[in-house]
Each structure stands twice: as structure tokens, then as C-alpha cells.
Scaffold this active site. Structure first.
Site, PDB file in Angstrom:
ATOM      1  N   SER A 199      23.870  29.351 -34.353  1.00 59.40           N
ATOM      2  CA  SER A 199      25.109  29.682 -33.814  1.00 59.40           C
ATOM      3  C   SER A 199      25.932  30.456 -34.406  1.00 59.40           C
ATOM      4  O   SER A 199      25.644  31.676 -33.733  1.00 59.40           O
ATOM      5  CB  SER A 199      26.275  28.007 -33.850  1.00 59.40           C
ATOM      6  OG  SER A 199      26.824  27.950 -32.765  1.00 59.40           O
ATOM      7  N   ASP A 242      24.122  44.693 -35.109  1.00 63.64           N
ATOM      8  CA  ASP A 242      23.758  45.522 -33.964  1.00 63.64           C
ATOM      9  C   ASP A 242      24.040  46.482 -34.021  1.00 63.64           C
ATOM     10  O   ASP A 242      24.476  47.548 -33.530  1.00 63.64           O
ATOM     11  CB  ASP A 242      24.369  44.813 -32.857  1.00 63.64           C
ATOM     12  CG  ASP A 242      23.024  43.450 -32.043  1.00 63.64           C
ATOM     13  OD1 ASP A 242      21.812  43.321 -32.252  1.00 63.64           O
ATOM     14  OD2 ASP A 242      23.294  43.497 -30.733  1.00 63.64           O
ATOM     15  N   LYS A 250      20.341  29.615 -31.566  1.00 60.43           N
ATOM     16  CA  LYS A 250      21.305  28.349 -30.667  1.00 60.43           C
ATOM     17  C   LYS A 250      22.394  29.392 -29.939  1.00 60.43           C
ATOM     18  O   LYS A 250      23.292  29.784 -30.909  1.00 60.43           O
ATOM     19  CB  LYS A 250      22.086  27.249 -32.147  1.00 60.43           C
ATOM     20  CG  LYS A 250      21.967  26.058 -31.031  1.00 60.43           C
ATOM     21  CD  LYS A 250      23.840  26.150 -30.546  1.00 60.43           C
ATOM     22  CE  LYS A 250      24.401  24.873 -30.370  1.00 60.43           C
ATOM     23  NZ  LYS A 250      25.514  25.488 -30.119  1.00 60.43           N
TER      24      LYS A 250
END
Length: 523
Positions: free
Chosen positions: A287, A298, A312
């Protein structure tokens, strides 16, 4: 009338914008549900509880959806929300249950108990004239008795080692901070270490302060340990990401069917936007922890070390119900800045199969061998600065793979742990020797270098295990288990004398994932 109320509530809560035909289908379904509820309530052979019927209907509907849409009753909702709020109201003590007696480990710094004079080692035997010692009372019941509204008074009966008579305290409850930061310390002269177990309201503030403190100690590179971190508040993940990213950098975005898409960006002004960062993840990282990991990866702001995370990435919107209960309904999905969906695949209604994913990963060898990781080329994207390939398909795939080590803990150690023989032994040792330990070790470094767990402590654990028919396979397993057990007990003693940072400073010795991260940061 009843049918119209059902329909109105559904429209208000879900914000439906369906076509006329769909609305007719929904109205028919609600009529069907209302008729069924009316028939059961008025015609069933036995008396039924209407609230339980409605709860059953809600949970039944949610069971046909994704694995993370859930219903909680009022008590469960309160318990669920409390760790995320950052504080609760009570007396402020850390404690262990030792042979049916509540033993204070530490009173919270500047909390009500400390101000009243409660000390580590005190036994709370009575709460508001109710005996809680030696009566096998559930820990949850005791916690409810100690907690209460700020400003109210609780009367405690205390037995203190070395004091003959019971001591009575009147403690006025107050707000008690819930800390999510587990550890912050310098691993080397230039590498700092930070670990937190969840993302709550106070976590960004704790992380900011910890980074500032580590920078003052000479930190140039940082390891963020998110292993076993199940997530928490989205807002906390965004604030923490802001400490490392530049203004305008995308942290995460969401897309759903009925709710608007949203983008969350860094505001700038972070405290650690230049130094090297490594993030540790494992199969339980989920999460909000995956949002932070994905954003740093990224943007090429940090390297990820460990094994693929949980996956999740579904957004739950809380729907509060009149009785204090709540539905957490999935309304959209999380995507990393480069466009990877964090959520791993699932089939609606098949929650049991979803729950077996970790076991399937173990069986496939993914957690042990890097070449067992499946890279889906159709889900390949590129990082935003260095244009490195990263892959979607669920979870965050690490840049540097470090397998989990199932050989670290022996079968004998696991058996002793399952029988709950190690932690009580550690608690008893601390309780008997707290004063002399504090006198002998004025600081943690002296303790770390000089303290050795007496062999008699591990021997007593092994004797209790033998009485339960728990035995080592051979002398080698016994010796290794003794080393593992002593290390855990030493860490627990350190936590009792100082705090959780000192616990992890001992537990993290010889940790392969941390060692790999230090190596990577040194390149």
C-alpha cells in the site's frame, strides 16, 4: 417507503451516474433485497436480529468484489482508525503481561503515568478497585480499562519491587502519542538507517525529525527499511516522498470508474533531496509503502533492495454508517509515476485464492532466486530520469534482489517461538535484573559491546521446551538456536533499557539486505 430509502442511500453514497436502464436494474435489485429482509424479519421461524441481517447482507455483497473492500462494525472501526490518528487517550505506559500480571516496561515520556511517578518494573494489580492480576483477564479488557477520555481519572493499585505495601495512584488520562518510527540511527559514519512500521498522521513529522537528526550526525546516504510495512495513510506517503523529490514531481496517481482521477505531486522543500537513498522491501511491504518505493524508483531517486512487494494498490473510500460502522469500498487503483499499476492481479470474489499468493510465490521460488521473477514485457515502462526499464504486473520489483533466508532460523528455534517460550523468558530476566543492568551500562554502546545473555537463560528455555517435547535435531542445531535466542533476548533487553532503535541495532546485525544496501550505496 422502505424501498425508496434504500435507493436514496445507495445513490448518495455511491454517487451513481448510471443510465436509465441501469437505474431500473438497481431499483429492482434493491426491491428484491428489501423484500428478502422483510420476509426474514417477519416470517422466519425464530426471532432474528435486524442489525445482524443487514451486516450479513453487506459482507455478502462485498465478498463478491475485490479482496480489499471490507465492512467493520463500530468497535472494529474505532480499533482500525486509532493507530492512524497518531494518538489515543489513556495513562501512557508500555507493558508486558508476565504470569497474569501487568508489568510496566516504560512509562511514556512526559505522559500521565510518568508524571504521577509510575516506574519501569511496577506491577499494576488493580484498576478502579477491580483486581486485574492473577485472574487471567484478557489484555484487550485491561487496555479498555486503562484507556478513557482525556481529563478523566483512573485509580491504580501498584506493587513495586522492594516496597512491602500496595501503592495507590490517581492518574488523570491525557492524549498519548502513537509513534510509528521504529528506529533511526547511523549504520556507518556516512550511512543512516530509518525504519517505520506504518504510515500514520504523525509519521511524516517523525521521519522529518529523524532525517534532520541523522544529517546532523554526518549522514550522506540513507537506508529506508519498509520491510513488513503494511502501509496506512496516502497523505503520509506523499508527505514523506516530498522529503526526497523535487517540486512538481509526481508521487502517485489514481484511476477509477466512477470517481475522478487524481494526481499527487511533491511540493518541494524536502530535507533530503540530494543524498543517496536505498529502500528495503519484502513480500509484506504494501500500500502506502509501495507508493513511496515506486515514486523513488520511478524518479531514479532511490534504489530498491529486497524482493517484490505485496502488490496492494487499490484505493478504499470510507463510507461511514449511522451506527459507527464503516464500509471501505475500493473506488480506484494506484499507479506509480511511470504508469505501473501497483495492484497485483485478482479475480473478484476469490479472496481465498488471493490470500494464497504468498504461498504460491514461495513454491515458485520467486522469493529465493532472482531468475524465478517473471518480467512481463507488455507491462515494461521506463524510469523518468535515467530511462531504466521497470516492470508492472503487481507490486514493486527491486533493482537489487536479495533472497529471503529461510535458513536463518532453525526448526528448533521456530518451535520454541511458537510455544511462546522465548519472550516470557526475556521479560522475566529483565524484570529480575533491570536495576543492576541500568547500573552496569550507562550507555548503549557499552551494553552492546559488554553484555552477554547468561547461558542459564537459554538453558532454561531449552529445558521448558524439552518438557513440551521440543528438542533439537543435533548439537549443531542447539548451538545455532542458542545464538539466535540470545541475540533476540539481548535486543529485547536493549529495548527495555533504551528504545526500539537500540532493539533494531542489535537485530539488524548481519542482515543480508542491509549489507547489500550499504554496498550499493557505496558504489
Amino acid at each position: 417507503m422502505k424501498e425508496r430509502i434504500y435507493l436514496l442511500v445507495a445513490v448518495l453514497v455511491l454517487g451513481l451516474t448510471a443510465s436509465a436502464q441501469t437505474k431500473e436494474q438497481e431499483a429492482a435489485a434493491l426491491r428484491k433485497l428489501g423484500i428478502a429482509q422483510y420476509a426474514i424479519s417477519h416470517l422466519y421461524v425464530d426471532t432474528v436480529n435486524p442489525s445482524k441481517l443487514v451486516e450479513g447482507a453487506i459482507t455478502g455483497m462485498l465478498s463478491k468484489l475485490d479482496p480489499h473492500s471490507t465492512y467493520t462494525d463500530a468497535a472494529q472501526t474505532k480499533a482500525f482508525n486509532e493507530p492512524l490518528k497518531g494518538d489515543f487517550e489513556g495513562i501512557g505506559v508500555q507493558f508486558n503481561m508476565l504470569e497474569d500480571t501487568l508489568v510496566v516496561i516504560q512509562p511514556t515520556d512526559k505522559g500521565p503515568s510518568q508524571k504521577a511517578g509510575i516506574l519501569a518494573g511496577d506491577r499494576i494489580i488493580r484498576v478502579n478497585d477491580t483486581l486485574i492480576a492473577g485472574v487471567k483477564m484478557p489484555t484487550t479488557t485491561i487496555m479498555k480499562m486503562l484507556r478513557g477520555r482525556k481529563g478523566t481519572t483512573v485509580h491504580l493499585g501498584i506493587i513495586r519491587p522492594g516496597v512491602k505495601d500496595e501503592i495507590k495512584f490517581d492518574i488523570v488520562r491525557d492524549k498519548i502519542p502513537l509513534h510509528t518510527l521504529d528506529a533511526a540511527y547511523m549504520l556507518t559514519k556516512k550511512v543512516g538507517y530509518l525504519r517505520f512500521g506504518s504510515f500514520g498522521q504523525k509519521t511524516p513529522e517523525e521521519v522529518h525529525s529523524a532525517i534532520a537528526s541523522l544529517k546532523d550526525k554526518g549522514m550522506e546516504s540513507l537506508i529506508i527499511d519498509l520491510r513488513d510495512n503494511g502501509g496506512g495513510l496516502l497523505e503520509a506517503a506523499i508527505e514523506i516522498a516530498n522529503e526526497f523529490l523535487s517540486a512538481g514531481d509526481l508521487v502517485v496517481y489514481t484511476k477509477g470508474r466512477a470517481v475522478p482521477s487524481a494526481q499527487y505531486k511533491a511540493k518541494g522543500g524536502g530535507i533530503f533531496t540530494k543524498g543517496k537513498v536505498a529502500v528495503l522491501i519484502d513480500e509484506f511491504t504494501a500500500s502506502a509503502a509501495e507508493i513511496l518505493s515506486g515514486a523513488l524508483q520511478d524518479h531514479d531517486r532511490g534504489v530498491i533492495v529486497g524482493v517484490r512487494s505485496f502488490g496492494k494498490g487499490l484505493v478504499q473510500q470510507p463510507v461511514s454508517l449511522p451506527d459507527g460502522s464503516m464500509i471501505r469500498l475500493t473506488v480506484s487503483r494506484y499507479y506509480t509515476p511511470a504508469g505501473r499499476c501497483i495492484q497485483k492481479p485478482y479475480k473478484p470474489g476469490e479472496k481465498e485464492a488471493y490470500s494464497l499468493d504468498e504461498l504460491n510465490r514461495l513454491r515458485s521460488g520467486e522469493l529465493f532466486h532472482a531468475d524465478s521473477i517473471h518480467y512481463n514485457d507488455s507491462l515494461k515502462v521506463y524510469t523518468l530520469r535515467k530511462h531504466r526499464p521497470v516492470y508492472g504486473g503487481g507490486g514493486i520489483i527491486p533493482d537489487y534482489f536479495v533472497p529471503i533466508d529461510t535458513l536463518t532460523y532453525t526448526k528448533y528455534y521456530r518451535a520454541l517461538s511458537r510455544a511462546n517460550l522465548i519472550l516470557p523468558a526475556a521479560s522475566k530476566y529483565i524484570d529480575r535484573h533491570r536495576s543492576e543492568l541500568k547500573s552496569a551500562y550507562s550507555d548503549f554502546e557499552a551494553f552492546r559491546k559488554g553484555f552477554t545473555v547468561p547461558a542459564a537463560v537459554t538453558d532454561s528455555i531449552f529445558s521448558q521446551g524439552e518438557a513440551k517435547k521440543i528438542k533439537p535435531a543435533d548439537d549443531s542445531e542447539r548451538t545455532k538456536t542458542a545464538t539466535l535466542t540470545a541475540k533476540l533476548i539481548k535486543a529485547i533487553v536493549a529495548r527495555d533499557l533504551w528504545d526500539t532503535s537500540e532493539y533494531f541495532r542489535i537485530i539488524n546485525d548481519d542482515d543480508a539486505t542491509i549489507e547489500k544496501a550499504v554496498q550499493v550505496l557505496g558504489k
